[in-house]
Structure formats: structure tokens, C-alpha cells
Design a protein around this motif. Structure first.
Motif, PDB file in Angstrom:
ATOM      1  N   TYR A 182       0.836  -1.194   0.000  1.00 12.72           N
ATOM      2  CA  TYR A 182       0.000   0.000   0.000  1.00 12.72           C
ATOM      3  C   TYR A 182       0.874   1.249   0.000  1.00 12.72           C
ATOM      4  O   TYR A 182       2.040   1.210   0.405  1.00 12.72           O
ATOM      5  CB  TYR A 182      -0.903   0.036   1.240  1.00 12.72           C
ATOM      6  CG  TYR A 182      -1.864  -1.117   1.358  1.00 12.72           C
ATOM      7  CD1 TYR A 182      -3.166  -1.023   0.872  1.00 12.72           C
ATOM      8  CD2 TYR A 182      -1.482  -2.307   1.979  1.00 12.72           C
ATOM      9  CE1 TYR A 182      -4.062  -2.075   0.998  1.00 12.72           C
ATOM     10  CE2 TYR A 182      -2.371  -3.371   2.106  1.00 12.72           C
ATOM     11  CZ  TYR A 182      -3.652  -3.243   1.614  1.00 12.72           C
ATOM     12  OH  TYR A 182      -4.529  -4.298   1.737  1.00 12.72           O
ATOM     13  N   LYS A 183       0.292   2.348  -0.442  1.00 11.84           N
ATOM     14  CA  LYS A 183       0.930   3.664  -0.357  1.00 11.84           C
ATOM     15  C   LYS A 183       0.074   4.528   0.564  1.00 11.84           C
ATOM     16  O   LYS A 183      -1.159   4.465   0.536  1.00 11.84           O
ATOM     17  CB  LYS A 183       1.026   4.300  -1.749  1.00 11.84           C
ATOM     18  CG  LYS A 183       1.973   5.487  -1.855  1.00 11.84           C
ATOM     19  CD  LYS A 183       3.411   5.044  -1.957  1.00 11.84           C
ATOM     20  CE  LYS A 183       4.351   6.241  -2.147  1.00 11.84           C
ATOM     21  NZ  LYS A 183       4.239   6.819  -3.514  1.00 11.84           N
ATOM     22  N   SER A 184       0.748   5.332   1.393  1.00 10.77           N
ATOM     23  CA  SER A 184       0.033   6.181   2.338  1.00 10.77           C
ATOM     24  C   SER A 184       0.774   7.497   2.486  1.00 10.77           C
ATOM     25  O   SER A 184       1.981   7.583   2.214  1.00 10.77           O
ATOM     26  CB  SER A 184      -0.086   5.486   3.696  1.00 10.77           C
ATOM     27  OG  SER A 184      -0.696   6.332   4.655  1.00 10.77           O
ATOM     28  N   ASP A 185       0.053   8.526   2.942  1.00 10.48           N
ATOM     29  CA  ASP A 185       0.737   9.770   3.267  1.00 10.48           C
ATOM     30  C   ASP A 185       1.374   9.630   4.641  1.00 10.48           C
ATOM     31  O   ASP A 185       1.299   8.580   5.279  1.00 10.48           O
ATOM     32  CB  ASP A 185      -0.218  10.965   3.202  1.00 10.48           C
ATOM     33  CG  ASP A 185      -1.400  10.827   4.148  1.00 10.48           C
ATOM     34  OD1 ASP A 185      -1.310  10.032   5.106  1.00 10.48           O
ATOM     35  OD2 ASP A 185      -2.405  11.523   3.948  1.00 10.48           O
ATOM     36  N   ASN A 186       1.991  10.701   5.127  1.00  9.04           N
ATOM     37  CA  ASN A 186       2.745  10.587   6.381  1.00  9.04           C
ATOM     38  C   ASN A 186       1.853  10.429   7.608  1.00  9.04           C
ATOM     39  O   ASN A 186       2.343  10.137   8.698  1.00  9.04           O
ATOM     40  CB  ASN A 186       3.675  11.790   6.563  1.00  9.04           C
ATOM     41  CG  ASN A 186       2.905  13.087   6.738  1.00  9.04           C
ATOM     42  OD1 ASN A 186       1.826  13.262   6.191  1.00  9.04           O
ATOM     43  ND2 ASN A 186       3.466  13.998   7.504  1.00  9.04           N
ATOM     44  N   SER A 187       0.554  10.577   7.446  1.00 11.95           N
ATOM     45  CA  SER A 187      -0.355  10.354   8.571  1.00 11.95           C
ATOM     46  C   SER A 187      -0.583   8.866   8.824  1.00 11.95           C
ATOM     47  O   SER A 187      -1.003   8.486   9.920  1.00 11.95           O
ATOM     48  CB  SER A 187      -1.701  11.028   8.313  1.00 11.95           C
ATOM     49  OG  SER A 187      -2.409  10.379   7.264  1.00 11.95           O
ATOM     50  N   LEU A 188      -0.324   8.053   7.815  1.00 16.83           N
ATOM     51  CA  LEU A 188      -0.537   6.606   7.896  1.00 16.83           C
ATOM     52  C   LEU A 188      -1.958   6.284   8.355  1.00 16.83           C
ATOM     53  O   LEU A 188      -2.190   5.371   9.143  1.00 16.83           O
ATOM     54  CB  LEU A 188       0.491   5.966   8.841  1.00 16.83           C
ATOM     55  CG  LEU A 188       1.937   5.945   8.327  1.00 16.83           C
ATOM     56  CD1 LEU A 188       2.900   5.589   9.456  1.00 16.83           C
ATOM     57  CD2 LEU A 188       2.069   4.947   7.190  1.00 16.83           C
ATOM     58  N   ALA A 189      -2.898   7.060   7.838  1.00 21.72           N
ATOM     59  CA  ALA A 189      -4.300   6.880   8.214  1.00 21.72           C
ATOM     60  C   ALA A 189      -5.132   6.295   7.076  1.00 21.72           C
ATOM     61  O   ALA A 189      -6.168   5.676   7.314  1.00 21.72           O
ATOM     62  CB  ALA A 189      -4.907   8.210   8.660  1.00 21.72           C
TER      63      ALA A 189
END
Length: 219
Positions: A182-189
């Protein structure tokens, strides 16, 4: 303590977000402290004196690094040898291809520092068996909560680069059936699936080695 789930519990992206959040607050500070001690970046360096006129002399005697390196050298300084009454040439070729002596040293070093180490098994671009140690600060092992406590999955999360102030993250989920990236932004939400790979091992392709039941560093 490990993360435990029911066998019927699906590992969804929402569940992964909760686990990563819990890991970052409950476990990661301890692992970072272990690493800082090993690197000689210890609390004494940030000591503030109460009076300006008092001396502020500080020195680090890096016993954690000395202990880790001594144990590691003692246990892996002489390469492990493998013998069998059966033909193990194919196994030996895999070990040689992966430079097993270096991998053993790296995996034991992580276990000595962090109390636990991880090793990923995978097939490379040439179709050959490979294995490599992973940073324990980026891995979360999840077990079934029955008596056997079989390894159910491992989550690996890591920044896409070490340059950006707020980098995006890759989150890899290793299960007994498949691997999901998966890819996520720095919030990891929130997570966006970018790849799904079959798991030819029919079990979680990561070996978890615990230095002790409490997962405490050697020092």
C-alpha cells in the motif's frame, strides 16, 4: 507484548492503521531508545545544569555498543557450518548466494539491540531464493490469540525517501496467503493498494527471532 487477534479477524486497512498507531506510541519509543544507546546518543548528552557556574562536563562510555559487538563477534565470528547425512547442496547454494554469514551477523545484531529481529524470505528477479534482515523499528508482528499463537501477519511500514520533510510511506502486509503493498501519506491513516503478490511459501514469509520472551535488549 505481541499484537494478538482472533483467527476470524480480517486484517483491513483500518485495522492496519490502528496497529501502526499503537506501535508508534507504545513500542517505537523503546526501540528508538535502544538504538540511541547503541549509537552512543545517550541522555547524559542532553543534561542541563541547574547553575551557570557549575561545570557541565559529560562523557559517554558506550558500553551498549561494546556489549552488542562482543556478543555478536563471539556468536558469529566463526561462520556457522551445516552438515547432514542427506544431500544439502541445494540448501548450501542458497546460503552461499545470500552471503549467509553476513546475514546471520546482521540479524543477531538487531536482536541484541532491539530484543527482536526480522528476516524476510523472497524470490528475486532471477527466480532465486533470497533472505534479508529488516529494521525491527519498521516491522510489526501479529499473532493469533490461541494457545499456539501462530504468526498471522507482519506489517512493514517505511518512508518512501529520507529527504522529504513529510514523505509518503509504503506499507507492506505479509500474510499466509499473499503480500499486499500500500501507499500512504505521512499520517498513515489511509492506504491505497498498489500491488498484490502471491505468497509461494504458504506461511508468513518472515522469520521473527526473539532474543528473549520479554523482547529486551541485551544491554
Amino acid at each position: 507484548m505481541p499484537f494478538l487477534i482472533d483467527r476470524e479477524t480480517p486484517i483491513t486497512t483500518a485495522f492496519m492503521g490502528e496497529v501502526i498507531s499503537a506501535f508508534k506510541t507504545q513500542y517505537l519509543p523503546k526501540l528508538n531508545k535502544y538504538w540511541n544507546y547503541y549509537m552512543g546518543n545517550q541522555d547524559i548528552l542532553r543534561k542541563v545544569v541547574s547553575k551557570d557556574w557549575k561545570p557541565n562536563n559529560r562523557i559517554v562510555a558506550n558500553y551498549p555498543a561494546y556489549i552488542v559487538n562482543s556478543y555478536n563477534g563471539y556468536l558469529t565470528g566463526v561462520d556457522i557450518t551445516y552438515t547432514s547425512d542427506e544431500d544439502i547442496e541445494e540448501i548450501q547454494n542458497i546460503l552461499n548466494y545470500n552471503d549467509v554469514a553476513q546475514e546471520d551477523t546482521a540479524m543477531l545484531k538487531n536482536a541484541l539491540i532491539f530484543g527482536k529481529s526480522f528476516e524476510l524470505a523472497y524470490i528475486d528477479g532471477e527466480g532465486k531464493q533470497r533472505f534479508r534482515e529488516l529494521d525491527p523499528r519498521e516491522c510489526i508482528d501479529i499473532y493469533y490469540n490461541d494457545l499456539e499463537q501462530e504468526l498471522a501477519a507482519v506489517i512493514r511500514w517505511y518512508a518512501s525517501d529520507n529527504i522529504s520533510i513529510a514523505p509518503s510511506y509504503y506499507v507492506e502486509l505479509y500474510t499466509q496467503a499473499a503480500t499486499f503493498v500500500y501507499k500512504s501519506d505521512n499520517s498513515l491513516a489511509s492506504f491505497q493498494l498498489v500491488e498484490e503478490r502471491p505468497n509461494f511459501y504458504k506461511q508468513v514469509p518472515i522469520t521473527v527471532f526473539k532474543l528473549n520472551d520479554e523482547e529486551i535488549s541485551i544491554f
